[in-house]
Design an enzyme around this catalytic site. Structure first.
Site, PDB file in Angstrom:
ATOM      1  N   SER A 214       0.946  -1.361  -0.032  1.00 45.26           N
ATOM      2  CA  SER A 214       0.022  -0.081   0.014  1.00 45.26           C
ATOM      3  C   SER A 214       1.033   1.306   0.064  1.00 45.26           C
ATOM      4  O   SER A 214       1.763   1.370   0.537  1.00 45.26           O
ATOM      5  CB  SER A 214      -0.882  -0.037   1.263  1.00 45.26           C
ATOM      6  OG  SER A 214      -0.199  -0.447   2.452  1.00 45.26           O
ATOM      7  N   LEU A 215       0.510   2.150  -0.904  1.00 47.78           N
ATOM      8  CA  LEU A 215       1.626   3.239  -1.212  1.00 47.78           C
ATOM      9  C   LEU A 215       0.731   4.516  -0.937  1.00 47.78           C
ATOM     10  O   LEU A 215       1.201   5.641  -1.351  1.00 47.78           O
ATOM     11  CB  LEU A 215       2.310   3.231  -2.551  1.00 47.78           C
ATOM     12  CG  LEU A 215       2.651   1.918  -2.986  1.00 47.78           C
ATOM     13  CD1 LEU A 215       3.137   2.071  -4.591  1.00 47.78           C
ATOM     14  CD2 LEU A 215       3.985   1.462  -2.183  1.00 47.78           C
ATOM     15  N   GLY A 216      -0.148   4.635  -0.029  1.00 45.45           N
ATOM     16  CA  GLY A 216      -0.980   6.064   0.431  1.00 45.45           C
ATOM     17  C   GLY A 216      -1.216   6.539  -0.996  1.00 45.45           C
ATOM     18  O   GLY A 216      -1.942   6.153  -1.925  1.00 45.45           O
ATOM     19  N   ASP A 218       0.071   7.237  -3.785  1.00 45.34           N
ATOM     20  CA  ASP A 218       0.423   6.546  -4.894  1.00 45.34           C
ATOM     21  C   ASP A 218      -0.035   5.401  -5.227  1.00 45.34           C
ATOM     22  O   ASP A 218       0.005   5.038  -6.283  1.00 45.34           O
ATOM     23  CB  ASP A 218       1.946   6.178  -4.786  1.00 45.34           C
ATOM     24  CG  ASP A 218       2.752   7.408  -5.056  1.00 45.34           C
ATOM     25  OD1 ASP A 218       2.348   8.684  -5.666  1.00 45.34           O
ATOM     26  OD2 ASP A 218       4.075   7.437  -4.415  1.00 45.34           O
ATOM     27  N   GLY A 219      -1.150   4.906  -4.308  1.00 44.73           N
ATOM     28  CA  GLY A 219      -2.162   3.963  -4.635  1.00 44.73           C
ATOM     29  C   GLY A 219      -1.505   2.392  -4.047  1.00 44.73           C
ATOM     30  O   GLY A 219      -1.093   2.607  -2.948  1.00 44.73           O
ATOM     31  N   GLY A 245      -4.520   1.078   5.353  1.00 42.37           N
ATOM     32  CA  GLY A 245      -4.270  -0.536   4.894  1.00 42.37           C
ATOM     33  C   GLY A 245      -4.903  -1.425   5.090  1.00 42.37           C
ATOM     34  O   GLY A 245      -5.079  -2.339   4.404  1.00 42.37           O
ATOM     35  N   ASP A 246      -5.615  -1.234   6.203  1.00 43.65           N
ATOM     36  CA  ASP A 246      -6.493  -2.532   6.763  1.00 43.65           C
ATOM     37  C   ASP A 246      -7.776  -2.453   5.852  1.00 43.65           C
ATOM     38  O   ASP A 246      -8.352  -3.564   5.523  1.00 43.65           O
ATOM     39  CB  ASP A 246      -7.248  -2.149   8.283  1.00 43.65           C
ATOM     40  CG  ASP A 246      -5.879  -1.851   9.176  1.00 43.65           C
ATOM     41  OD1 ASP A 246      -5.022  -2.470   8.995  1.00 43.65           O
ATOM     42  OD2 ASP A 246      -6.376  -1.194  10.256  1.00 43.65           O
TER      43      ASP A 246
HETATM   44  O1  LIG Z   1       0.665  -1.139  16.869  1.00 42.63           O
HETATM   45  P1  LIG Z   1       0.121  -1.836  15.524  1.00 42.63           P
HETATM   46  O2  LIG Z   1      -0.631  -3.203  16.116  1.00 42.63           O
HETATM   47  O3  LIG Z   1       1.208  -2.032  14.345  1.00 42.63           O
HETATM   48  O4  LIG Z   1      -0.984  -0.760  14.874  1.00 42.63           O
HETATM   49  C1  LIG Z   1      -2.183  -0.620  15.631  1.00 42.63           C
HETATM   50  C2  LIG Z   1      -2.867   0.229  14.888  1.00 42.63           C
HETATM   51  O5  LIG Z   1      -2.106   1.640  14.678  1.00 42.63           O
HETATM   52  O6  LIG Z   1      -3.208   0.052  13.761  1.00 42.63           O
HETATM   53  C3  LIG Z   1      -4.607   0.386  13.461  1.00 42.63           C
HETATM   54  C4  LIG Z   1      -4.441   1.001  11.876  1.00 42.63           C
HETATM   55  O7  LIG Z   1      -4.124   0.367  11.054  1.00 42.63           O
HETATM   56  C5  LIG Z   1      -5.190   1.272  14.545  1.00 42.63           C
HETATM   57  O8  LIG Z   1      -6.641   0.811  14.805  1.00 42.63           O
HETATM   58  C6  LIG Z   1      -4.311   0.634  15.662  1.00 42.63           C
HETATM   59  O9  LIG Z   1      -4.280   1.722  16.568  1.00 42.63           O
END
Ligand SMILES: O=P(O)(O)OC[C@@]1(O)O[C@H](CO)[C@@H](O)[C@@H]1O
Length: 302
Positions: A214-216, A218-219, A245-246
């Site tokens: 995932s490149l923000g 940039d797609g 990213g999620d």
């Molecule tokens: O500290 P980690 O586990 O790498 O990331 C946790 C986190 O930053 O990732 C999510 C966004 O991707 C947030 O919901 C959460 O706070």
């Protein structure tokens, strides 16, 4: 069916300020919100909002753990958490004058018995896919993720920071580093989209059937051994990028659940991600028009 596994969930606190951050000065927020967070939890919320069968597991504890359970129940997300002794973390995103600050705790210590209980929770669901997302709290190591990946007859998708990705030892269906994590994982030059695509492609040999970076703005790029695909980002008003990213990963996995090919899955991922960044924090937006939105995403071979 998909199980998401978050070893280190968080309550995501998002605070907005109308002025720049300044030291030695009480900052007064103009807005604040709390959301259930942690990478796998976010994915489970987004998948549920897209009506994809999914169960969120992981470890929660304390008052923040209770908040996460309640928040997810309110959103209709099915959960199978293991309760632990410590207190789930509270992560903060401060948005001040156009700048995003992200402050993450390390989380409560996880015992071996907690890990065993989590693996059992995953098995009980009999999933086709398991998605492990986020950092590892104290007490766990990267080898524990390999344990999950090899504990049953499922495909495992993994979203972890670059060093952890490099240390994984099992075979994975997919990993999804961001640009920085891809650079950290590979040591390659990721300053251009083409460089990211090359790095994603070569990183497949480390045990990943596919790599999506995932490149923000940039797609995103996807390498699957036959194709190197690039999807441009949509032009949207970004409030913050937490969970982007999620959301990308959710869109990809949701499309796979519908039997779509990788190009469509990538377009769907970019569309879902675009929808999320228009909102503060990891609050779940509506994905009702996501198929129309994905028609606007262009994918090409690199
Ligand atoms: O500290 P980690 O586990 O790498 O990331 C946790 C986190 O930053 O990732 C999510 C966004 O991707 C947030 O919901 C959460 O706070």
């Amino acid at each position: 069916m998909i199980v998401t596994l978050t070893f280190n969930p968080a309550v995501d606190q998002t605070i907005q300020f109308d002025e720049p951050m300044a030291p030695d000065h009480v900052m007064r927020a103009s807005d604040a919100r709390f959301d259930a967070g942690g990478k796998g939890i976010n994915v489970a919320q987004f998948l549920t909002a897209m009506a994809k069968p999914c169960v969120a597991t992981g470890v929660v504890g304390g008052f923040t753990g209770t908040f996460i359970r309640d928040d997810m129940r309110a959103d209709g997300v099915e959960t199978a958490f293991v309760e632990v002794d410590g207190t789930t973390r509270l992560n903060t995103t401060a948005l001040a004058d156009g700048v995003e600050y992200k402050l993450n705790h390390d989380g409560p210590t996880i015992e071996e018995s907690d890990l065993d209980a989590v693996v059992e929770r995953v098995r009980e669901q009999d999933p086709d896919r398991v998605l492990v997302g986020g950092s590892l709290p104290p007490g766990l190591s990267v080898a524990d993720v390999d344990t999950v990946a090899t504990a049953g007859d499922w495909e495992t998708v993994v979203d972890m920071e670059g060093k952890a990705l490099r240390e994984l030892d099992a075979q994975y269906a997919l990993c999804k580093p961001n640009r920085e994590e891809l650079g950290e994982a590979t040591g390659d030059d990721v300053s251009t989209v083409e460089g990211c695509a090359r790095a994603a492609d070569s990183f497949r040999s480390r045990g990943f059937d596919r790599v999506i970076a995932s490149l923000g703005g940039d797609g995103a790029v996807l390498a699957n051994g036959s194709d190197l695909l690039y999807a441009e980002a949509l032009d949207v008003d970004v409030v913050d990028t937490v969970g982007a990213g999620d959301a990308l990963l959710s869109g990809v996995v949701a499309a796979w659940e519908d039997g779509e090919d990788d190009a469509t899955a990538l377009r769907n991922g970019v569309a879902v991600s675009s929808r999320l960044v228009e909102r503060a924090g990891t609050a779940v937006p509506s994905f009702d028009d996501i198929e129309a939105l994905r028609e606007r995403v262009t994918v090409r071979e690199l």
